[in-house]
Design a protein around this motif. Structure first.
Motif, mmCIF file in Angstrom:
data_model
loop_
_atom_site.group_PDB
_atom_site.id
_atom_site.type_symbol
_atom_site.label_atom_id
_atom_site.label_comp_id
_atom_site.label_asym_id
_atom_site.label_seq_id
_atom_site.Cartn_x
_atom_site.Cartn_y
_atom_site.Cartn_z
ATOM 1 N N TRP A 78 0.874 -1.168 0.000
ATOM 2 C CA TRP A 78 0.000 0.000 0.000
ATOM 3 C C TRP A 78 0.912 1.219 0.000
ATOM 4 O O TRP A 78 1.707 1.411 0.921
ATOM 5 C CB TRP A 78 -0.889 0.022 1.243
ATOM 6 N N ILE A 138 -2.717 0.266 -4.063
ATOM 7 C CA ILE A 138 -2.260 -1.115 -3.906
ATOM 8 C C ILE A 138 -1.495 -1.592 -5.132
ATOM 9 O O ILE A 138 -1.943 -1.399 -6.259
ATOM 10 C CB ILE A 138 -3.453 -2.048 -3.654
ATOM 11 N N ALA A 153 -7.212 -2.939 3.411
ATOM 12 C CA ALA A 153 -6.535 -1.725 2.939
ATOM 13 C C ALA A 153 -7.537 -0.698 2.418
ATOM 14 O O ALA A 153 -7.423 0.495 2.719
ATOM 15 C CB ALA A 153 -5.517 -2.072 1.851
#
Length: 134
Positions: free
Chosen positions: A52, A71, A105
């Motif tokens: 990330w 990502i 995420a």
């Protein structure tokens, strides 16, 4: 990948294909900005990585393009003879974990998203493990 388009030496192979990743993480692939199949030097025991990259202005001065925020997934090459066994382990164990990591995420709070994070899957002695880095 056909031999004509091969970018790896004959004794190296990627353990996953784009289709494997797509099937393994499903609709989460839409949140992945970059899926790369690495061709560089040996990565040691790393077979799969997810990172990330925080979308903060200070990254841009460090050579990170704003489109690179978010990502990224890297598939590392392995010994061609171990490809099938590695692929099976990654499909069974790592891809479900990767899907969960991507979901966390994209739904994480702002504090998490403003920090670089990574998860790396290692294969050693036929055993798959992962390590998180922040």
């Amino acid at each position: 990948m056909s031999a004509r388009n091969r970018r790896l030496p004959r004794h190296r192979a990627w353990p996953l294909t784009t289709t494997d990743v797509d099937e393994g993480i499903g609709d989460c692939l839409a949140h992945v900005g970059q899926l790369r199949f690495l061709t560089g030097p040996d990565s040691g025991t790393i077979v799969l990585g997810a990172v990330w990259t925080a979308p903060i202005p200070s990254n841009y001065g460090a050579g990170i393009h704003p489109d690179a925020a978010g990502i990224g997934i890297d598939v590392h090459p392995v010994d061609a003879g171990a490809r099938a066994a590695t692929r099976a382990l990654l499909r069974e164990q790592a891809l479900p974990q990767l899907r969960a990591w991507v979901m966390r995420a994209i739904t994480a709070d702002e504090t998490w998203q403003l920090t670089r994070h990574g998860r790396y899957w290692h294969l050693s002695d036929g055993r798959l493990t992962h390590r998180d880095e922040a």
